[in-house]
Enzyme design. Structure first.
Site, PDB file in Angstrom:
ATOM      1  N   ASN A  14      18.552  36.476  27.017  1.00 37.92           N
ATOM      2  CA  ASN A  14      19.497  35.489  26.497  1.00 37.92           C
ATOM      3  C   ASN A  14      20.881  36.120  26.537  1.00 37.92           C
ATOM      4  O   ASN A  14      21.205  36.985  25.723  1.00 37.92           O
ATOM      5  CB  ASN A  14      19.108  35.102  25.059  1.00 37.92           C
ATOM      6  CG  ASN A  14      19.968  33.976  24.500  1.00 37.92           C
ATOM      7  OD1 ASN A  14      20.980  33.596  25.086  1.00 37.92           O
ATOM      8  ND2 ASN A  14      19.576  33.452  23.356  1.00 37.92           N
ATOM      9  N   LYS A  21      20.590  39.535  24.344  1.00 35.40           N
ATOM     10  CA  LYS A  21      19.374  39.741  23.563  1.00 35.40           C
ATOM     11  C   LYS A  21      18.201  39.691  24.527  1.00 35.40           C
ATOM     12  O   LYS A  21      18.192  38.873  25.457  1.00 35.40           O
ATOM     13  CB  LYS A  21      19.230  38.661  22.490  1.00 35.40           C
ATOM     14  CG  LYS A  21      20.272  38.751  21.393  1.00 35.40           C
ATOM     15  CD  LYS A  21      19.947  37.841  20.219  1.00 35.40           C
ATOM     16  CE  LYS A  21      20.072  36.388  20.588  1.00 35.40           C
ATOM     17  NZ  LYS A  21      19.882  35.480  19.435  1.00 35.40           N
ATOM     18  N   ARG A  95      17.288  32.040  29.260  1.00 32.26           N
ATOM     19  CA  ARG A  95      17.794  30.868  28.570  1.00 32.26           C
ATOM     20  C   ARG A  95      19.092  30.457  29.246  1.00 32.26           C
ATOM     21  O   ARG A  95      20.032  31.244  29.346  1.00 32.26           O
ATOM     22  CB  ARG A  95      18.072  31.174  27.101  1.00 32.26           C
ATOM     23  CG  ARG A  95      18.658  29.973  26.355  1.00 32.26           C
ATOM     24  CD  ARG A  95      19.142  30.357  24.985  1.00 32.26           C
ATOM     25  NE  ARG A  95      19.746  29.199  24.306  1.00 32.26           N
ATOM     26  CZ  ARG A  95      20.884  29.240  23.638  1.00 32.26           C
ATOM     27  NH1 ARG A  95      21.561  30.369  23.555  1.00 32.26           N
ATOM     28  NH2 ARG A  95      21.343  28.161  23.057  1.00 32.26           N
ATOM     29  N   HIS A 184      19.250  23.073  22.089  1.00 37.17           N
ATOM     30  CA  HIS A 184      18.162  23.681  21.304  1.00 37.17           C
ATOM     31  C   HIS A 184      16.819  23.047  21.661  1.00 37.17           C
ATOM     32  O   HIS A 184      15.869  23.092  20.880  1.00 37.17           O
ATOM     33  CB  HIS A 184      18.379  23.530  19.790  1.00 37.17           C
ATOM     34  CG  HIS A 184      19.586  24.235  19.261  1.00 37.17           C
ATOM     35  ND1 HIS A 184      20.342  23.745  18.223  1.00 37.17           N
ATOM     36  CD2 HIS A 184      20.184  25.402  19.632  1.00 37.17           C
ATOM     37  CE1 HIS A 184      21.343  24.572  17.963  1.00 37.17           C
ATOM     38  NE2 HIS A 184      21.262  25.592  18.818  1.00 37.17           N
ATOM     39  N   GLY A 216      24.358  27.619  14.884  1.00 35.38           N
ATOM     40  CA  GLY A 216      24.376  26.333  15.560  1.00 35.38           C
ATOM     41  C   GLY A 216      23.277  25.490  14.943  1.00 35.38           C
ATOM     42  O   GLY A 216      22.235  26.019  14.547  1.00 35.38           O
ATOM     43  N   ARG A 245      31.438  25.219  14.298  1.00 37.25           N
ATOM     44  CA  ARG A 245      31.680  23.961  15.013  1.00 37.25           C
ATOM     45  C   ARG A 245      31.778  22.807  14.031  1.00 37.25           C
ATOM     46  O   ARG A 245      31.045  22.748  13.040  1.00 37.25           O
ATOM     47  CB  ARG A 245      30.560  23.683  16.015  1.00 37.25           C
ATOM     48  CG  ARG A 245      30.430  24.714  17.109  1.00 37.25           C
ATOM     49  CD  ARG A 245      29.271  24.369  18.044  1.00 37.25           C
ATOM     50  NE  ARG A 245      28.903  25.515  18.843  1.00 37.25           N
ATOM     51  CZ  ARG A 245      27.645  25.815  19.196  1.00 37.25           C
ATOM     52  NH1 ARG A 245      26.651  25.045  18.803  1.00 37.25           N
ATOM     53  NH2 ARG A 245      27.385  26.870  19.923  1.00 37.25           N
ATOM     54  N   PHE A 287      25.768  32.236   6.146  1.00 38.76           N
ATOM     55  CA  PHE A 287      25.247  31.354   5.107  1.00 38.76           C
ATOM     56  C   PHE A 287      24.900  32.108   3.825  1.00 38.76           C
ATOM     57  O   PHE A 287      25.008  31.570   2.724  1.00 38.76           O
ATOM     58  CB  PHE A 287      24.028  30.582   5.618  1.00 38.76           C
ATOM     59  CG  PHE A 287      24.004  29.157   5.148  1.00 38.76           C
ATOM     60  CD1 PHE A 287      24.590  28.154   5.887  1.00 38.76           C
ATOM     61  CD2 PHE A 287      23.424  28.824   3.929  1.00 38.76           C
ATOM     62  CE1 PHE A 287      24.603  26.841   5.435  1.00 38.76           C
ATOM     63  CE2 PHE A 287      23.423  27.522   3.468  1.00 38.76           C
ATOM     64  CZ  PHE A 287      24.017  26.523   4.224  1.00 38.76           C
ATOM     65  N   GLY A 334      17.269  30.124  11.432  1.00 42.67           N
ATOM     66  CA  GLY A 334      17.626  31.058  10.372  1.00 42.67           C
ATOM     67  C   GLY A 334      17.878  30.438   9.016  1.00 42.67           C
ATOM     68  O   GLY A 334      17.321  30.871   8.004  1.00 42.67           O
ATOM     69  N   GLY A 336      17.268  27.142   8.187  1.00 42.72           N
ATOM     70  CA  GLY A 336      16.144  26.260   7.859  1.00 42.72           C
ATOM     71  C   GLY A 336      14.938  27.007   7.331  1.00 42.72           C
ATOM     72  O   GLY A 336      14.223  26.527   6.439  1.00 42.72           O
ATOM     73  N   GLU A 337      14.697  28.204   7.857  1.00 44.60           N
ATOM     74  CA  GLU A 337      13.524  28.979   7.453  1.00 44.60           C
ATOM     75  C   GLU A 337      13.746  29.766   6.169  1.00 44.60           C
ATOM     76  O   GLU A 337      12.780  30.105   5.477  1.00 44.60           O
ATOM     77  CB  GLU A 337      13.125  29.937   8.582  1.00 44.60           C
ATOM     78  CG  GLU A 337      12.620  29.233   9.827  1.00 44.60           C
ATOM     79  CD  GLU A 337      12.446  30.181  11.010  1.00 44.60           C
ATOM     80  OE1 GLU A 337      12.145  31.369  10.776  1.00 44.60           O
ATOM     81  OE2 GLU A 337      12.624  29.740  12.163  1.00 44.60           O
ATOM     82  N   ASN A 338      15.003  30.079   5.845  1.00 46.99           N
ATOM     83  CA  ASN A 338      15.265  31.021   4.754  1.00 46.99           C
ATOM     84  C   ASN A 338      16.059  30.461   3.584  1.00 46.99           C
ATOM     85  O   ASN A 338      16.013  31.053   2.497  1.00 46.99           O
ATOM     86  CB  ASN A 338      16.010  32.241   5.315  1.00 46.99           C
ATOM     87  CG  ASN A 338      15.172  33.002   6.325  1.00 46.99           C
ATOM     88  OD1 ASN A 338      14.134  33.549   5.989  1.00 46.99           O
ATOM     89  ND2 ASN A 338      15.622  33.036   7.568  1.00 46.99           N
ATOM     90  N   GLU A 388      11.863  30.835  20.288  1.00 50.45           N
ATOM     91  CA  GLU A 388      12.350  30.396  21.584  1.00 50.45           C
ATOM     92  C   GLU A 388      11.981  31.373  22.693  1.00 50.45           C
ATOM     93  O   GLU A 388      11.731  30.969  23.828  1.00 50.45           O
ATOM     94  CB  GLU A 388      13.855  30.197  21.524  1.00 50.45           C
ATOM     95  CG  GLU A 388      14.267  29.031  20.629  1.00 50.45           C
ATOM     96  CD  GLU A 388      15.762  28.927  20.421  1.00 50.45           C
ATOM     97  OE1 GLU A 388      16.406  28.170  21.172  1.00 50.45           O
ATOM     98  OE2 GLU A 388      16.277  29.603  19.512  1.00 50.45           O
TER      99      GLU A 388
END
Length: 404
Positions: A14, A21, A95, A184, A216, A245, A287, A334, A336-338, A388
Site C-alpha cells: 500500500n 505499508k 492497493r 474503501h 478516512g 476531509r 481521535f 480504527g 469504528g473498532e475502538n 484489507e
C-alpha cells in the site's frame, strides 16, 4: 471464501506519497508472515521497519524513493532467519485507489495497465500516481513475481444508476466520467462477507449498513451482498466528516472561496482535503486526542465531535430508508473498532427503529468480531475488524488463477 492454496504467499503493498505499508500474507490461513512500513520517503531521517513475529528490525537514514525503501526492507529481512523473497511469493497485491470506469476487477498488471492507471490521475491526483510508484518499484525488485492491482472503487462499480449518477449535465458527466465511484470498497466487501459468516447467514439474505470509520471514513448500504449506496463519490472527499476531509459540503462554497477569498483550485483542494474535517474544526484529527479534549470540556473539540456524530447518524438513517429492512449495522476500521463512545452516540435513541445497544457489550475490548446489541434488538449491531491486506491477498491469488 478464499480460493488460495496453503502454499500461496502474497506480498501486499500500500503505497502513499511518502510512505509504504507492506505485509507478507498467506491468504488461505490469513497468517501474517511479516509486516512493516517505510516512513518519510525522500528525507534524510526516513524510517524502515520490518516485523516478523517477535523480531523487529529498523533502519533510520536516507531513503531516496519508494524503490530504495522496499530494497531496504528486503535487506533487513536478510539479517533475520529468512529472506522475505525465500517465502515463495506467489504474487504482489497492490492497493490502487481509483479504478475509474475501466477497472472493476482485480487486474494482473502489465505496462498497459500501468499506463491506464496513470491516465486516471485527474480522478485521484493524491493517490494513483504514488500507487504506481509502488508498482514500478516492486516490479524492478521482484521482476519474476506477477503484480495484481486491487481497486478501492471496484466493489461499488455496479451501484444502481440512480445512486451512481450526479444531477449535472449528462453530456458533461459522460465526457469526463463523472459519477459516484465510492472508495474503501475492499474493506466494505470484506467486512460485509465476514459479518454474514459470523452470523451464520447467507450474504444474499442480509441487508447491512457498513460504517468504515478511520481517518478516512465511509458508509455503505449493502442489500443481499450487493452495494446499493455509498457515501464517497467521484473522489474520497464526499460523505462523512473525516480526520482532515470536509465530507459533504455545499458546492457553492468552492465558488465562494474562489471569489471572496481569492483562492485558486489547488488551494481550495488543499483546504477541503487536508485542513478540514475534525482538524479544520478543532485542529486535531487524532481521535484519541480529540476524545481527551472532549472529556476535558474543550468547546472546539466538542463541536467537532458533535458534527462528526450528526453526519454519521444522518447517513445511518438515510441508508435504513434505502434498504427498507436493515438486519445489521457494522462498525469497522480504527475508530469504528475502538471508539466505544462513537458507537454508543451513533446508536443512541434509536430504539423506535429496533436498535438496542448493550452498553456492557459495547464497552468490552476485543480484536474479534462481536455483537454489541442486545439479544432482543431487531437490528443486530456488530463490530467486525477489517483486514484489507488479507482481502487484497486473496483477490490477487484469484486474479492469477483466473488468467487464461
Amino acid at each position: 471464501m478464499s480460493e488460495a492454496d496453503s502454499t500461496d504467499t502474497v506480498f501486499v503493498l500500500n503505497a502513499g506519497s511518502s510512505s509504504l505499508k507492506y505485509q507478507l500474507v498467506r491468504p488461505a490461513s490469513g497468517e501474517v508472515v511479516a509486516h512493516g512500513l517505510v516512513e518519510r520517503i525522500g528525507e534524510s531521517s526516513a524510517k524502515v521497519v520490518l516485523i516478523r513475529g517477535d523480531d523487529t528490525k529498523e533502519f533510520v537514514g536516507e531513503i531516496a524513493d519508494h524503490r530504495a525503501g522496499l530494497a531496504k526492507a528486503l535487506e533487513l529481512s536478510r539479517v533475520q532467519d529468512r529472506d522475505l523473497t525465500s517465502e515463495g511469493i506467489t504474487a504482489v497485491g497492490h492497493r490502487v485507489v481509483h479504478g475509474g470506469p475501466k477497472f472493476y476487477k482485480p487486474t494482473v498488471i502489465d505496462d498497459d495497465v500501468i499506463e491506464a492507471i496513470n491516465e486516471l490521475e485527474d480522478l485521484a491526483p493524491l493517490h494513483n500516481p504514488v500507487n504506481v510508484l509502488g508498482i514500478e518499484a516492486i516490479r524492478e525488485l521482484l521482476p519474476d513475481v506477477p503484480s495484481v492491482a486491487v481497486f478501492d472503487t471496484a466493489f461499488f462499480h455496479d451501484l444502481p444508476d440512480h445512486a451512481a449518477a450526479y444531477a449535472i449535465d449528462k453530456a458533461l458527466a459522460d465526457a469526463h466520467h463523472i459519477r459516484r465511484y465510492g472508495f474503501h470498497g475492499t474493506s466494505h466487501e470484506y467486512v460485509s462477507q465476514q459479518t454474514a459468516e459470523f452470523l451464520g447467514a447467507d450474504p444474499e439474505s442480509l441487508n447491512q449498513i457498513v460504517l468504515h470509520l478511520g481517518n478516512g471514513a465511509s458508509a455503505s448500504a449493502i442489500e443481499g451482498g450487493r452495494p446499493i449506496e455509498t457515501s464517497m463519490g467521484l473522489t474520497p472527499l464526499e460523505g462523512l466528516v473525516m480526520g482532515t476531509r470536509s465530507g459533504d459540503i455545499d458546492p457553492g462554497v468552492v465558488m465562494y472561496l474562489r471569489r471572496a477569498a481569492g483562492m485558486d483550485v489547488d488551494e481550495i483542494d488543499a483546504v477541503l482535503n487536508r485542513q478540514s474535517g475534525l482538524k479544520g474544526l478543532c485542529g486535531e484529527n487524532d481521535f484519541r486526542a480529540l476524545t481527551e479534549r472532549v472529556e476535558a470540556g474543550d468547546a472546539d473539540a466538542t463541536l467537532a465531535y458533535n458534527v462528526y456524530i450528526h453526519r454519521l447518524r444522518k447517513y445511518i438513517g438515510a441508508y435504513m430508508v434505502s434498504l427498507g429492512r436493515t438486519d445489521a449495522i457494522v462498525f469497522t476500521a480504527g475508530v469504528g473498532e475502538n471508539a466505544t463512545k462513537v458507537r454508543a452516540d451513533a446508536m443512541a435513541g434509536l430504539e423506535n427503529f429496533g436498535i438496542q445497544l448493550d452498553a456492557e457489550r459495547n464497552a468490552a475490548r476485543s480484536h474479534e468480531a462481536r455483537i454489541i446489541s442486545t439479544d432482543d434488538s431487531a437490528v443486530t449491531v456488530l463490530v467486525v475488524p477489517t483486514n484489507e491486506e488479507l482481502a487484497i491477498a486473496r483477490q490477487s491469488v484469484q486474479a492469477l488463477k483466473a488468467r487464461p
